[in-house]
Design a protein around this motif. Structure first.
Motif, PDB file in Angstrom:
ATOM      1  N   UNK A 242       0.661  -1.454  -0.072  1.00 23.95           N
ATOM      2  CA  UNK A 242      -0.243  -0.072   0.136  1.00 23.95           C
ATOM      3  C   UNK A 242       0.704   1.598  -0.013  1.00 23.95           C
ATOM      4  N   UNK A 243       1.764   1.184   1.131  1.00 26.39           N
ATOM      5  CA  UNK A 243       2.665   2.743   0.817  1.00 26.39           C
ATOM      6  C   UNK A 243       3.729   3.075   0.070  1.00 26.39           C
ATOM      7  N   UNK A 244       3.749   2.270  -1.009  1.00 23.32           N
ATOM      8  CA  UNK A 244       4.081   2.619  -2.932  1.00 23.32           C
ATOM      9  C   UNK A 244       3.614   2.552  -3.576  1.00 23.32           C
ATOM     10  N   UNK A 245       2.526   2.656  -3.230  1.00 27.72           N
ATOM     11  CA  UNK A 245       1.038   2.896  -4.873  1.00 27.72           C
ATOM     12  C   UNK A 245       0.829   4.328  -4.429  1.00 27.72           C
ATOM     13  N   UNK A 246       1.102   5.265  -5.408  1.00 30.16           N
ATOM     14  CA  UNK A 246       0.639   6.205  -6.009  1.00 30.16           C
ATOM     15  C   UNK A 246      -0.862   6.953  -5.333  1.00 30.16           C
ATOM     16  N   UNK A 247      -0.474   8.185  -4.419  1.00 34.31           N
ATOM     17  CA  UNK A 247      -1.080   9.202  -4.056  1.00 34.31           C
ATOM     18  C   UNK A 247      -2.495   9.111  -4.944  1.00 34.31           C
ATOM     19  N   UNK A 248      -3.539   9.258  -4.277  1.00 37.51           N
ATOM     20  CA  UNK A 248      -5.206   9.329  -4.543  1.00 37.51           C
ATOM     21  C   UNK A 248      -5.739  10.719  -4.912  1.00 37.51           C
ATOM     22  N   UNK A 249      -6.180  11.089  -5.870  1.00 37.59           N
ATOM     23  CA  UNK A 249      -6.666  12.413  -6.074  1.00 37.59           C
ATOM     24  C   UNK A 249      -7.523  12.773  -4.848  1.00 37.59           C
ATOM     25  N   UNK A 250      -7.815  12.429  -3.907  1.00 38.95           N
ATOM     26  CA  UNK A 250      -8.369  12.560  -2.543  1.00 38.95           C
ATOM     27  C   UNK A 250      -7.144  12.833  -1.626  1.00 38.95           C
ATOM     28  N   UNK A 251      -6.322  12.023  -1.911  1.00 41.24           N
ATOM     29  CA  UNK A 251      -4.404  12.117  -1.017  1.00 41.24           C
ATOM     30  C   UNK A 251      -4.225  13.415  -0.906  1.00 41.24           C
ATOM     31  N   UNK A 252      -4.042  14.183  -1.996  1.00 46.05           N
ATOM     32  CA  UNK A 252      -3.127  14.949  -2.786  1.00 46.05           C
ATOM     33  C   UNK A 252      -3.027  16.197  -1.695  1.00 46.05           C
ATOM     34  N   UNK A 253      -2.183  16.433  -1.100  1.00 46.62           N
ATOM     35  CA  UNK A 253      -2.013  18.053  -0.399  1.00 46.62           C
ATOM     36  C   UNK A 253      -2.650  19.052  -1.035  1.00 46.62           C
ATOM     37  N   UNK A 254      -3.174  19.933  -0.126  1.00 51.80           N
ATOM     38  CA  UNK A 254      -3.908  22.340  -0.614  1.00 51.80           C
ATOM     39  C   UNK A 254      -3.027  21.957  -1.250  1.00 51.80           C
ATOM     40  N   UNK A 255      -1.105  22.108  -0.869  1.00 54.14           N
ATOM     41  CA  UNK A 255      -0.527  22.892  -2.555  1.00 54.14           C
ATOM     42  C   UNK A 255      -0.031  22.470  -3.144  1.00 54.14           C
ATOM     43  N   UNK A 256      -0.948  20.774  -3.053  1.00 50.92           N
ATOM     44  CA  UNK A 256       0.104  20.211  -4.590  1.00 50.92           C
ATOM     45  C   UNK A 256      -1.506  20.383  -5.615  1.00 50.92           C
ATOM     46  N   UNK A 257      -2.551  20.642  -5.416  1.00 50.17           N
ATOM     47  CA  UNK A 257      -3.692  20.893  -5.888  1.00 50.17           C
ATOM     48  C   UNK A 257      -3.270  21.050  -7.796  1.00 50.17           C
ATOM     49  N   UNK A 258      -3.872  21.024  -8.498  1.00 52.42           N
ATOM     50  CA  UNK A 258      -3.961  20.858 -10.082  1.00 52.42           C
ATOM     51  C   UNK A 258      -4.192  22.080 -10.329  1.00 52.42           C
ATOM     52  N   UNK A 259      -4.611  22.614 -11.752  1.00 50.96           N
ATOM     53  CA  UNK A 259      -4.924  24.347 -12.271  1.00 50.96           C
ATOM     54  C   UNK A 259      -7.195  23.920 -11.607  1.00 50.96           C
TER      55      UNK A 259
END
Length: 582
Positions: A242-259
């Motif tokens: 689990x720990x090596x899986x990519x971040x899901x959309x809902x897991x991305x932190x606020x400063x990493x929001x896309x446009x």
């Protein structure tokens, strides 16, 4: 996954200087030539021994006549006429009789008389008398006297094998490991590596020296993060981690929001999620500290953070710090079973690296009990079984992994390799042919699996099909051009196939250029330099590998290599002796 990736991946290690796979494991699984055992620098001797050497012959008895004489039996003594050397020989012969009768004190008296009677210019005879007296002292376990008399004998006859070996054994008893190693190294060279007894002593003292030095250095070493290539290779060997899986959309932190604001649903500030972001960015140095923040805050992802921190502790070679985190995850009965099983795999691999196979097996079995549908458990346990020479059980585990994940190219390739090693070591041609056909099937079915080509290349090298093995390594490089260890193996192949030192060293240098933390490359280059007679360069390479070692056991092995090279430099200075070179 090619040859640089850890076959016992959960333990770390591998060609990129990984966290835990020890060199003996790598050599076993990947068939790394010329790198087996603490005495690897005695390569020529091992080859000679396979051609038929003296075996484990003992050197316990005193020597007979060193030069022609009348052969008086039981005469001698100080009385009577005759040449002084004849009288000395007679005293020595009487000493030999006492020795054979187990009367060692009487034998010492006779040998002492022979020494006093012998003309000082008769170096060879005098050296024999000292060596014989040392043999008698040895039977009385008077090790200081043994060493002293052997030193006298060697001063009179610098290439006196019996005296050098007896002094080596005395130094071993006196815990003078460095001196013991120098003497036994000289013996190995003088005997052209034909005597197993001296070879075994060399291995023994090298291992002891290596362990001593590694224990001290490892305590004070600075943690070192492996190369990004190695870390990615490590995590790619897991499919249910689990720990090596990519971040899901809902897991991305606020400063990493896309446009488009995909992460707008995130409402928490998590150290674990930041650590996962750093993983995606390959900013690995920050992962332990961010995971620690999640753990200290007892956050939502505490179990994941503990496992992630433990994994990176393993990667930097800090098993002592990793174990409490792994223990805690394993004990969390309410945690995701995938996390607990992964922690058990990694702890089990850590135990194997520490040469605790019973504990390792226990952890893998527990992982299979709690998560029987986890393909990683069977994949990594299969590798453990290979290392324990339990090939049939290994194949069963690989089969179960393949049943759970039919697309697991890695498990299929390693199953073929396990079957091949079993057939090859059993010297059974038909199963070897079947296993080789299995490799062909794997690379045809999974043409993008670099590991399949790498393992097939190892088998082809065993079969002396060097040209085809070279082609397989080229395919590995095409698939994974940043895999340093593939270049090392291809370089070693050039040496074995064409005796092309320049090409071999060029490829190993390329490995270092790709990954300057590849301890396997430095170790291999050092081993080659020993065989070329460039001992100072070899020592330099081994020291670089030592500084990159990620486990105490691996460091001990590297110190053994370095100490062997250093001993050879000392022997060359003292006695003008050098082993054969390439």
């Amino acid at each position: 996954m090619a040859a640089s990736k850890p076959v016992e991946a959960a333990g770390g290690g591998g060609g990129g200087g990984g966290a835990g796979l020890s060199r003996w494991q790598l050599a076993l699984v990947l068939g790394a030539p010329i790198l087996l055992g603490a005495g690897a620098l005695y390569l020529w001797g091992r080859r000679a021994a396979r051609r038929g050497g003296k075996g484990a012959s003992e050197r316990k008895t005193p020597e007979g006549r060193a030069s022609p004489g009348p052969g008086a039996c039981g005469g001698g003594g100080g009385g009577g006429g005759g040449h002084p050397l004849d009288r000395a020989q007679a005293a020595k012969n009487k000493g030999n009789k006492f020795f054979k009768a187990g009367k060692y004190e009487h034998a010492i008296q006779c040998y002492t008389e022979a020494i006093s009677l012998c003309p000082p210019e008769k170096n060879l005879d005098l050296s024999t008398f000292y060596q014989n007296r040392a043999a008698a002292y040895e039977q009385l376990q008077k090790w200081t006297e043994v060493a002293q008399d052997c030193t006298k004998a060697v001063e009179l006859n610098p290439k006196y094998v019996k005296a050098l070996f007896r002094r080596a054994k005395a130094h071993e008893k006196l815990d003078n490991k460095k001196e013991c190693l120098e003497d036994v190294t000289a013996v190995c060279i003088l005997e052209a590596f034909q005597n197993q007894q001296s070879m075994l002593l060399a291995d023994k003292v090298l291992k002891l020296l290596g362990k001593e030095k590694a224990k001290e250095k490892y305590k004070n070493r600075e943690p070192l993060m492996p190369s990004p290539q190695f870390i990615k290779s490590y995590f790619s060997s897991f499919t249910d981690d689990i720990i090596s899986q990519p971040l899901l959309k809902g897991e991305k932190s606020d400063e990493d929001k896309d446009k488009e604001g995909e992460a707008s649903e995130v409402k928490e500030n998590s150290g674990y999620l930041r650590a996962k972001q750093y993983m995606e960015e390959e900013n690995y140095d920050k992962i332990i500290s961010e995971s620690t923040k999640e753990i200290e805050a007892k956050g939502k992802y505490m179990a994941e953070a503990l496992l992630l921190r433990a994994t990176f502790y393993l990667l930097i070679g800090n098993a002592n710090a990793a174990k409490p985190d792994l223990d805690e995850v394993i004990s969390m009965e309410d945690a995701n079973v995938k996390l607990r099983a992964n922690a058990l795999i990694k702890r089990g691999s850590m135990y194997m690296q520490q040469q605790q196979p019973a504990l390792s097996t226990q952890d893998f079995n527990m992982a299979a009990d709690i998560d029987p549908q986890n393909a990683d458990v069977y994949h990594h346990r299969g590798q453990l079984k290979i290392l324990l020479d339990q090939i049939e059980e290994a194949v069963e585990d690989f089969d179960e992994c393949i049943r759970l994940r039919p697309d697991s190219a890695l498990a299929q390739a390693q199953k073929c390799f396990a079957l091949y090693r079993q057939a090859y070591t059993g010297n059974n041609p038909l199963p070897v042919q079947v296993a080789m056909k299995g490799f062909e099937d794997v690379i045809k079915k999974f043409p993008k699996c670099a590991e399949g080509y790498a393992l097939y290349a190892q088998a082809l090298t065993d079969q002396q099909q060097f040209g085809k093995a070279d082609e397989m390594y080229d395919k590995c490089i095409d698939l994974e051009p940043d895999n340093a260890t593939t270049y090392v193996h291809k370089g070693l192949l050039q040496l074995q196939w064409k005796q092309d030192l320049d090409k071999g060293l060029e490829l190993i240098s390329k490995a270092i250029e790709i990954d300057n933390k590849c301890d396997f490359a430095y170790e291999t280059m050092g081993t080659i330099e020993v065989q070329r007679g460039n001992l100072d360069k070899a020592i330099e390479m081994f020291n670089k590998a030592i500084n990159l070692a990620k486990s105490e056991m691996e460091m001990a092995h590297l110190y053994s290599l370095c100490d062997a090279a250093y001993a050879q430099t000392e022997v060359a200075k003292k006695y003008g002796l050098k082993p054969p070179t390439l």
